[in-house]
Enzyme design. Structure first.
Site, short mmCIF file in Angstrom:
data_model
loop_
_atom_site.label_atom_id
_atom_site.label_comp_id
_atom_site.label_asym_id
_atom_site.label_seq_id
_atom_site.Cartn_x
_atom_site.Cartn_y
_atom_site.Cartn_z
CG LEU A 7 -2.00 -1.04 1.34
CD1 LEU A 7 -2.57 -1.12 2.75
CD2 LEU A 7 -3.11 -0.77 0.33
CD GLN A 13 3.83 -3.95 -5.81
OE1 GLN A 13 3.64 -2.77 -5.51
NE2 GLN A 13 2.85 -4.76 -6.15
CB CYS A 53 0.22 0.76 -10.01
SG CYS A 53 -0.03 2.45 -9.46
C1 FMN Z 1 -3.73 3.77 -0.71
C2 FMN Z 1 -3.47 2.59 -1.59
C3 FMN Z 1 -2.18 2.30 -1.97
C4 FMN Z 1 -1.91 1.20 -2.79
N1 FMN Z 1 -0.62 0.94 -3.14
C5 FMN Z 1 -0.35 -0.18 -3.85
C6 FMN Z 1 1.00 -0.52 -4.16
O1 FMN Z 1 1.95 0.16 -3.79
N2 FMN Z 1 1.21 -1.67 -4.89
C7 FMN Z 1 0.16 -2.46 -5.30
O2 FMN Z 1 0.39 -3.49 -5.95
N3 FMN Z 1 -1.11 -2.16 -5.02
C8 FMN Z 1 -1.38 -1.06 -4.30
N4 FMN Z 1 -2.68 -0.77 -3.98
C9 FMN Z 1 -3.72 -1.74 -4.32
C10 FMN Z 1 -3.94 -2.73 -3.17
O3 FMN Z 1 -2.76 -3.43 -2.86
C11 FMN Z 1 -5.05 -3.75 -3.51
O4 FMN Z 1 -4.68 -4.50 -4.64
C12 FMN Z 1 -6.38 -3.07 -3.79
O5 FMN Z 1 -6.63 -2.05 -2.85
C13 FMN Z 1 -7.53 -4.09 -3.77
O6 FMN Z 1 -7.59 -4.78 -2.56
P1 FMN Z 1 -8.58 -4.34 -1.35
O7 FMN Z 1 -9.98 -4.34 -1.91
O8 FMN Z 1 -8.35 -5.36 -0.29
O9 FMN Z 1 -8.18 -2.96 -0.96
C14 FMN Z 1 -2.97 0.35 -3.22
C15 FMN Z 1 -4.28 0.66 -2.82
C16 FMN Z 1 -4.53 1.75 -2.03
C17 FMN Z 1 -5.96 2.03 -1.63
#
Ligand code: FMN
Length: 330
Positions: free
Chosen positions: A27, A80, A110
């Site tokens: 994240l 990552q 992303c």
């Molecule tokens: C604030 C934020 C930052 C994120 N940063 C990344 C990241 O650095 N790398 C990544 O692969 N996904 C990133 N994501 C996506 C999450 O890892 C995840 O795949 C996505 O939120 C869906 O899962 P969830 O419904 O459990 O949130 C980010 C999402 C959010 C909301």
């Protein structure tokens, strides 16, 4: 629910096993070393990830703080990386391995415009050959396993997630995490767990399901639909670093998990704030604001406390507010 088996990954010389089927997602702006320290408190074995790291920057010697202290942390931490240049990815992956990464993960999901416009993150979903080349070359250059995190595709009309994932598997990916949305969807609609199940059916390597898992009920339902080897938790863990541990305990029918009460949440916020201030000075307060705002929820007086914390002008003022709140429990 049947117990999930540990996941074995064999790198180019180094094998790794994942002993917890619940993973903490990368994240950006959240999963820094301090956040991971808290997640680890409740999840000693779970695989956690750094925030995504710009491979080109790491190659040039910037952004190293995101990977430099990994060897000091307990438990498995994946680094990552994002970029579209195989050479930068190789260089950054080698640096991350030397810093103590448990595995390297490549971001192919992303949606952020600034990143996709330059060809990284989700833009690779439109470039399967380049995506495979990166996986092939990076996996050869490191001895630890290489994994990839993808979305279902760029948009609904062009998405072919099964072929894309098969290509990555053939190129040497050891595990794929799938966020069940296309890039075009952003975070709208529901994650498509059925689509993840099709990928799982077609591949031999472990698949981790991701998207919209907020609690153990969701995790069990998602595992039932996808038959995935594990689940990854993202947004629901923001402000709730205990959630990965809680879901793991609950899906394994362990009755011992006690979710934090009001006092624990306030204590956690105070500890988080102090650690951020000691690391980042006054700027730490700005970063702590969002964490405190997410954590201080679900108890009497939480909303008033959040409003006061947002208005605190100095780290000391915020610390005093939390300490005064804690006195109420004595
Ligand atoms: C604030 C934020 C930052 C994120 N940063 C990344 C990241 O650095 N790398 C990544 O692969 N996904 C990133 N994501 C996506 C999450 O890892 C995840 O795949 C996505 O939120 C869906 O899962 P969830 O419904 O459990 O949130 C980010 C999402 C959010 C909301």
């Amino acid at each position: 629910m049947k117990l999930l088996s540990p996941i074995f990954l064999s790198g180019n010389g180094t094998s790794r096993s994942l002993n917890c089927p619940v993973l903490q997602s990368p994240l950006a702006g959240v999963s820094d070393q301090i956040f991971r320290k808290f997640v680890r408190r409740w999840s000693p074995k779970a695989l956690l990830f750094t925030e995504m790291v710009n491979a080109k920057s790491l190659e040039l010697g910037h952004g190293a703080e995101k990977v430099i202290e990994l060897s000091e942390e307990s438990g498995p931490i994946g680094v990552q990386l994002f970029d579209h240049r195989p050479d930068s990815m190789i260089d950054a992956a080698i640096k991350a391995e030397l810093s103590g990464a448990f595995l390297i993960d490549i971001n192919m999901g992303c949606p952020v415009k600034k990143i996709a416009r330059k060809g990284g993150g989700s833009a690779l979903l439109k470039e399967p050959e380049l995506a495979q080349l990166i996986v092939k070359q990076v996996s050869k250059a490191i001895s630890i396993p290489l994994t990839v995190k993808i979305r279902l595709g760029w948009d609904e009309t062009t998405a072919d997630p099964v072929s894309f994932a098969l290509g990555l598997q053939e190129a040497g990916a050891q595990l794929i995490t799938v966020h069940g949305r296309t890039r075009k969807q952003g975070f709208s609609g529901n994650a498509n767990w059925e689509a993840i199940s099709k990928i799982k059916k077609s591949l031999d390597i472990p698949i981790i399901a991701n998207g919209d898992i907020k609690n153990s009920r969701d995790a069990i339902e998602c595992l039932k639909i996808t038959n995935a080897d594990g689940v990854m938790i993202g947004r629901a863990s923001m402000g709730a670093p205990w959630l990965v541990g809680q879901i793991d305990a609950e899906i394994n029918n362990q009755k011992t998990f006690i979710p934090p009460d009001a006092k624990m949440k306030i204590n956690l916020s105070l500890e988080h704030l102090k650690l951020l201030i000691s690391k980042k000075g006054n700027h730490g307060l700005l970063i702590a604001r969002k964490h405190m705002n997410w954590t201080c929820r679900g108890f009497q007086g939480a909303s008033t406390l959040r409003q006061k914390l947002v208005r605190a002008n100095s780290p000391n003022e915020a610390i005093k507010l939390l300490e005064e709140e804690l006195i109420k429990f004595n």
